[in-house]
Write an enzyme that holds these catalytic residues in place. Structure first.
Site, mmCIF file in Angstrom:
data_model
loop_
_atom_site.group_PDB
_atom_site.id
_atom_site.type_symbol
_atom_site.label_atom_id
_atom_site.label_comp_id
_atom_site.label_asym_id
_atom_site.label_seq_id
_atom_site.Cartn_x
_atom_site.Cartn_y
_atom_site.Cartn_z
ATOM 1 N N ASP A 58 -5.154 -44.552 22.938
ATOM 2 C CA ASP A 58 -6.031 -45.441 23.675
ATOM 3 C C ASP A 58 -6.248 -46.705 22.830
ATOM 4 O O ASP A 58 -5.291 -47.261 22.302
ATOM 5 C CB ASP A 58 -7.341 -44.692 24.004
ATOM 6 C CG ASP A 58 -8.291 -45.446 24.902
ATOM 7 O OD1 ASP A 58 -7.950 -45.656 26.082
ATOM 8 O OD2 ASP A 58 -9.366 -45.832 24.428
ATOM 9 N N TYR A 76 -14.779 -52.211 24.447
ATOM 10 C CA TYR A 76 -14.863 -52.939 25.724
ATOM 11 C C TYR A 76 -15.323 -54.375 25.589
ATOM 12 O O TYR A 76 -14.788 -55.268 26.247
ATOM 13 C CB TYR A 76 -15.735 -52.150 26.721
ATOM 14 C CG TYR A 76 -15.122 -50.800 26.957
ATOM 15 C CD1 TYR A 76 -13.920 -50.678 27.656
ATOM 16 C CD2 TYR A 76 -15.678 -49.644 26.406
ATOM 17 C CE1 TYR A 76 -13.310 -49.455 27.828
ATOM 18 C CE2 TYR A 76 -15.072 -48.419 26.572
ATOM 19 C CZ TYR A 76 -13.885 -48.324 27.285
ATOM 20 O OH TYR A 76 -13.269 -47.121 27.427
ATOM 21 N N HIS A 83 -4.222 -39.387 30.780
ATOM 22 C CA HIS A 83 -4.561 -40.242 29.651
ATOM 23 C C HIS A 83 -4.842 -39.418 28.390
ATOM 24 O O HIS A 83 -4.759 -39.924 27.276
ATOM 25 C CB HIS A 83 -5.784 -41.092 30.017
ATOM 26 C CG HIS A 83 -6.073 -42.200 29.047
ATOM 27 N ND1 HIS A 83 -5.137 -43.150 28.686
ATOM 28 C CD2 HIS A 83 -7.198 -42.513 28.340
ATOM 29 C CE1 HIS A 83 -5.675 -43.999 27.817
ATOM 30 N NE2 HIS A 83 -6.911 -43.632 27.590
#
Length: 311
Positions: free
Chosen positions: A104, A229, A289
């Site tokens: 990720d 983020y 994922h």
């Protein structure tokens, strides 16, 4: 299984970083870098497998995550800090060269370690995210796209704050294990996309949720929301990057990241190899994922084969 893994804390660049580790390292060292909502525990299956294959496995909780210390000013942390932390961990443990495995958002510091310090890196493996040369532009996705929502200061805090930490971690794992990108409708928040009756993926247990939740109870979400983020648009790198070390990308065919605009074409067309010439790409047919937790034996074999072929 997890009781074979040892735990230490290292003083790294003014912070106490938690490190999980196992193995004697006759063949070398493998550094595992987690993503979100993950922590060292995400690598439990891989750590034991590579240790049994003759390597030393090291998996830190990144700064601000899990049992690692919180930066005093989380919002001032940059991606370069993560790379510097990894380098300092290697120096602290007197590890001259390493294989680095990133999942990720952990793919960024893993690849940047190879870009800026190639003499320290034997090879790079990433899962779920390929090498990305430029900042992600997700503005073509709807307003309810989870990254756009979580980038907005206060939005995720209010959304997450309606529930206990365990429920938040559980929901994110459910959403991120699906094949579609998490997108909320108008008047809906991301946490509303699953409820307490939504079943966990078959390969993820309530005990696993407890392990994650216990660490997020410690760290909270302030730093994890900043990194990655609220920092995605601030990823920097060379103007014409070339990763010169051998690399492996493991992608689940049902990983929602492949649905990001342009992502599947970027990977499948081989465009990514403009930046990572010595790249092998392996697709796991039913993989999500969280492919390393979903299909640990398959991922472990791919990983060990790569490590042993680049000693």
């Amino acid at each position: 299984m997890g009781d074979k893994i040892e735990h230490s804390h290292l003083d790294v660049r003014g912070l106490s970083l938690h490190i999980a580790h196992i193995g004697k390292g006759e063949l070398g060292t493998v550094l595992f870098v987690h993503g979100f909502p993950e922590i060292w525990y995400s690598w439990r299956h891989q750590m034991i497998a590579v240790a049994e294959a003759g390597f030393k496995a090291i998996a830190p909780d990144l700064r601000g995550y899990g049992l690692s210390g919180q930066p005093t000013e989380p919002e001032n942390t940059t991606w370069d800090d993560l790379v510097a932390d990894l380098l300092a961990i290697l120096d602290s443990l007197s590890v001259p060269k390493v294989f680095v495995v990133g999942k990720d958002f952990g793919a960024w510091p893993a690849y940047h370690l190879a870009l800026y310090h190639p003499h320290r890196v034997l090879g790079v493996v990433t899962l779920g995210v390929p090498f990305i040369a430029r900042n992600l532009d997700n503005d073509t996705l709807p307003e309810g796209f989870y990254i756009l929502r979580w980038r907005e200061p206060g939005r995720a805090e209010a959304d997450f704050g309606r529930f206990d930490v365990r429920r938040v971690v559980r929901t994110i794992y459910i959403l991120f294990s699906r094949a579609e990108i998490p997108v909320a409708e108008r008047g809906q928040e991301i946490m509303d996309l699953a409820d307490s009756s939504t079943p966990l993926p078959q390969w993820f247990t309530e005990e696993d949720v407890d392990a994650y939740a216990a660490l997020y109870e410690t760290s909270g979400f302030r730093f994890p929301l900043h990194m990655p983020y609220r920092s995605l648009l601030k990823v920097t790198g060379p103007a014409d990057p070339k990763v010169e070390v051998p690399a492996l990308l493991i992608m689940g065919e049902k990983d929602y990241v492949l649905r990001f605009p342009g992502m599947e074409d970027y990977v499948r067309s081989g465009t990514v190899k403009q930046f990572v010439p010595d790249l092998e790409i392996v697709y796991v047919p039913e993989g999500s994922h969280f492919v390393q937790e979903q299909f640990p034996e398959q991922v472990n074999q791919l990983l060990i084969d790569f490590l042993k072929s680049h000693l």
